[in-house]
Design a protein around this motif. Sequence first.
Motif, PDB file in Angstrom:
ATOM      1  N   SER A 146       0.818  -1.299   0.093  1.00 49.49           N
ATOM      2  CA  SER A 146       0.038  -0.082   0.093  1.00 49.49           C
ATOM      3  C   SER A 146       0.757   1.228  -0.189  1.00 49.49           C
ATOM      4  O   SER A 146       0.543   2.339  -0.496  1.00 49.49           O
ATOM      5  CB  SER A 146      -0.834  -0.227   1.204  1.00 49.49           C
ATOM      6  N   THR A 147       1.969   1.306   0.768  1.00 49.78           N
ATOM      7  CA  THR A 147       3.036   2.594   0.717  1.00 49.78           C
ATOM      8  C   THR A 147       3.872   2.319  -0.488  1.00 49.78           C
ATOM      9  O   THR A 147       3.843   3.714  -0.906  1.00 49.78           O
ATOM     10  CB  THR A 147       3.906   2.077   1.980  1.00 49.78           C
ATOM     11  N   TRP A 148       4.209   1.405  -1.049  1.00 47.95           N
ATOM     12  CA  TRP A 148       5.415   1.644  -1.885  1.00 47.95           C
ATOM     13  C   TRP A 148       4.981   0.932  -3.165  1.00 47.95           C
ATOM     14  O   TRP A 148       6.001   1.221  -4.312  1.00 47.95           O
ATOM     15  CB  TRP A 148       6.678   0.703  -1.299  1.00 47.95           C
ATOM     16  N   LEU A 149       4.018   0.321  -3.472  1.00 44.50           N
ATOM     17  CA  LEU A 149       3.813  -0.136  -4.737  1.00 44.50           C
ATOM     18  C   LEU A 149       3.895   1.027  -5.921  1.00 44.50           C
ATOM     19  O   LEU A 149       4.660   0.888  -6.942  1.00 44.50           O
ATOM     20  CB  LEU A 149       2.352  -0.976  -5.110  1.00 44.50           C
ATOM     21  N   PRO A 150       3.052   2.212  -5.647  1.00 41.24           N
ATOM     22  CA  PRO A 150       3.442   3.142  -6.719  1.00 41.24           C
ATOM     23  C   PRO A 150       4.705   3.715  -6.992  1.00 41.24           C
ATOM     24  O   PRO A 150       5.192   3.726  -8.134  1.00 41.24           O
ATOM     25  CB  PRO A 150       2.610   4.288  -6.311  1.00 41.24           C
ATOM     26  N   GLN A 151       5.642   3.741  -5.988  1.00 39.74           N
ATOM     27  CA  GLN A 151       7.083   4.152  -6.248  1.00 39.74           C
ATOM     28  C   GLN A 151       7.881   2.858  -6.748  1.00 39.74           C
ATOM     29  O   GLN A 151       8.916   3.275  -7.591  1.00 39.74           O
ATOM     30  CB  GLN A 151       7.550   4.747  -4.878  1.00 39.74           C
ATOM     31  N   LEU A 152       7.798   1.683  -6.360  1.00 39.35           N
ATOM     32  CA  LEU A 152       8.402   0.555  -7.003  1.00 39.35           C
ATOM     33  C   LEU A 152       8.159   0.571  -8.234  1.00 39.35           C
ATOM     34  O   LEU A 152       8.883   0.221  -9.170  1.00 39.35           O
ATOM     35  CB  LEU A 152       8.047  -0.411  -6.356  1.00 39.35           C
ATOM     36  N   MET A 153       6.811   0.509  -8.915  1.00 38.27           N
ATOM     37  CA  MET A 153       6.550   0.532 -10.280  1.00 38.27           C
ATOM     38  C   MET A 153       7.017   1.544 -11.078  1.00 38.27           C
ATOM     39  O   MET A 153       7.513   1.543 -12.060  1.00 38.27           O
ATOM     40  CB  MET A 153       4.933   0.544 -10.407  1.00 38.27           C
ATOM     41  N   ARG A 154       7.187   2.909 -10.437  1.00 38.05           N
ATOM     42  CA  ARG A 154       7.511   4.035 -11.078  1.00 38.05           C
ATOM     43  C   ARG A 154       9.143   3.806 -11.361  1.00 38.05           C
ATOM     44  O   ARG A 154       9.653   4.063 -12.327  1.00 38.05           O
ATOM     45  CB  ARG A 154       7.362   5.497 -10.448  1.00 38.05           C
TER      46      ARG A 154
ATOM     47  N   GLY B 124      10.281   1.837 -14.257  1.00 39.76           N
ATOM     48  CA  GLY B 124      10.017   2.328 -15.586  1.00 39.76           C
ATOM     49  C   GLY B 124       8.645   2.989 -16.118  1.00 39.76           C
ATOM     50  O   GLY B 124       8.279   3.219 -17.161  1.00 39.76           O
ATOM     51  N   TYR B 125       7.664   2.689 -15.331  1.00 35.08           N
ATOM     52  CA  TYR B 125       6.281   2.914 -15.520  1.00 35.08           C
ATOM     53  C   TYR B 125       5.940   4.461 -15.295  1.00 35.08           C
ATOM     54  O   TYR B 125       6.686   5.015 -14.286  1.00 35.08           O
ATOM     55  CB  TYR B 125       5.108   1.996 -14.882  1.00 35.08           C
ATOM     56  N   GLY B 126       5.035   5.049 -16.065  1.00 36.42           N
ATOM     57  CA  GLY B 126       4.625   6.450 -15.932  1.00 36.42           C
ATOM     58  C   GLY B 126       4.134   6.613 -14.442  1.00 36.42           C
ATOM     59  O   GLY B 126       3.398   5.741 -13.768  1.00 36.42           O
ATOM     60  N   LEU B 127       4.056   8.034 -14.095  1.00 34.18           N
ATOM     61  CA  LEU B 127       3.716   8.418 -12.769  1.00 34.18           C
ATOM     62  C   LEU B 127       1.986   8.107 -12.767  1.00 34.18           C
ATOM     63  O   LEU B 127       1.654   7.353 -11.813  1.00 34.18           O
ATOM     64  CB  LEU B 127       3.684   9.961 -12.452  1.00 34.18           C
ATOM     65  N   SER B 128       1.175   8.399 -13.809  1.00 39.02           N
ATOM     66  CA  SER B 128      -0.166   7.895 -13.507  1.00 39.02           C
ATOM     67  C   SER B 128      -0.297   6.492 -13.536  1.00 39.02           C
ATOM     68  O   SER B 128      -1.181   5.975 -12.791  1.00 39.02           O
ATOM     69  CB  SER B 128      -0.979   8.628 -14.724  1.00 39.02           C
ATOM     70  N   SER B 129       0.279   5.485 -14.452  1.00 41.86           N
ATOM     71  CA  SER B 129       0.161   4.308 -14.579  1.00 41.86           C
ATOM     72  C   SER B 129       0.789   3.651 -13.064  1.00 41.86           C
ATOM     73  O   SER B 129      -0.014   2.799 -12.402  1.00 41.86           O
ATOM     74  CB  SER B 129       1.012   3.624 -15.478  1.00 41.86           C
ATOM     75  N   SER B 130       1.625   4.142 -12.425  1.00 42.90           N
ATOM     76  CA  SER B 130       2.242   3.767 -11.476  1.00 42.90           C
ATOM     77  C   SER B 130       1.237   4.025  -9.975  1.00 42.90           C
ATOM     78  O   SER B 130       1.122   3.198  -9.266  1.00 42.90           O
ATOM     79  CB  SER B 130       3.533   4.321 -10.885  1.00 42.90           C
ATOM     80  N   VAL B 131       0.586   5.031  -9.923  1.00 43.41           N
ATOM     81  CA  VAL B 131      -0.397   5.281  -8.936  1.00 43.41           C
ATOM     82  C   VAL B 131      -1.662   4.347  -9.341  1.00 43.41           C
ATOM     83  O   VAL B 131      -2.447   3.966  -8.308  1.00 43.41           O
ATOM     84  CB  VAL B 131      -0.871   6.686  -8.837  1.00 43.41           C
TER      85      VAL B 131
END
Length: 449
Positions: free
Chosen positions: A270-278, A281-288
Amino acid sequence: MTSQSPVSPSHGFRSVAPVLALCWLAVFFDGMDVNIYGAVMPHMLDDEGLGLTPSIAGTIGSWTTSGMLVGALVAGNVTDWIGRRATIIASVTLFSAGSAVCALAAGTGSFGAGRFLAGLGLGGLMPICLAVVMEFAPPRRVALATGLLMTSYHGGGMAATGLGLWVAPDHGWRWVFWAGVLPAVIAVPLLLRWFPESPAVLLARGRRAEAEAVADRYGMAAPRPAEAPPGGVRGRVDAVLALFRPESRLATPLLWVASFCGLLLVYGVSTWLPQLMRASGYGLSSSVSFLMVINAGGILGMLIAGHTADRYGAVRVSALWFVLTALGALLLREHLTLGVTYVVVFLTGVFLFSAQVMVYAATDGVYPASERATGLGWVTGIGRTGAVVGPWLGGALVANGAEDWGFLMFAAAGLTGAAMIALVPVAARLGRRWAPAGGAEPVTGSERG
């Protein structure tokens, strides 16, 4: 052991629906508050005025879960003193106040204080809502009721992600935390007006007529003295010591470790998935948006797990779900195409969150009704150490450019959780064998899993 008394034939989900709906609303806001931080973290890291770094962000995530640990450990005993209704209302008020402090924070210190305050309320809410739903739920439908309740957590997580996607870019991350004050405005008045007190708690206070009236209103059998939580300071100490009776002394630490692994996964992701995916190499919107997708999977997973656990046992389902979560984490490490990644994230969500919730459902087969709130409080409370470690370790890995190790950490936690929960029925059988004659109670279906 028999954890619920016989009930009238008419006792079904229709009678428990009002209680389940109010708990659902409270836990919805719990999920929203927990996931808000991860949903807006990329924007907060880009806010130079705040001074947030990946390392500090991980530490603050651990402050949140440290507050949750304290809240969960305290709530199980406090609820037997002031009542489950008052504890739930106080918990919602606390995490709403914490969100207000975060919205007003001038720096990372005050922001961290707000997250710790929110954590106190978040930690206290979950075990009590679970205990209430288990008490009011129809027999043989405890796992399903628990799963239905926890769909709200992921609904709240999706709401937080939506706020992070659509509010934070144009209006700033602070407005997302202002949305976290809504529980005090919406949920608290409804809880004050409609939420019933636990019949077992009323009986423990000597209010038998009220206890029987509540039980009759919700289609439950009248509570028995054996189901009432012990009163007084001595009673609350005895409730904790009872977790280590011969029948449960081996199962209790296994549940704690399984909960540790499950909550490390839940709060680490819940805390780190967006940042790990960013970072992958994934974009900011996709990562969130991955956070919304994994929570959508969590909603479906709760419904599947609840139905399946009522048939095959919560322990079996939890163990298998932990293994499948580990597989999903390993696949996410492989830098797949965007479409395939969305599918893997969704399927990982199906298994990740409900693996942990089925650990909670398994406690219904280990602790009797009089110990349920305390047992759940300690399973969630000790498990919160995993919720402390997950965000902190994720922050340390990101700060050192070792994001891929985050997925390996999640996989290891899944496999360890599977092993621990699978051993619970073995430990319970050994405990009953060693218990004094007449001290053990029959096993329930949830423990047989």
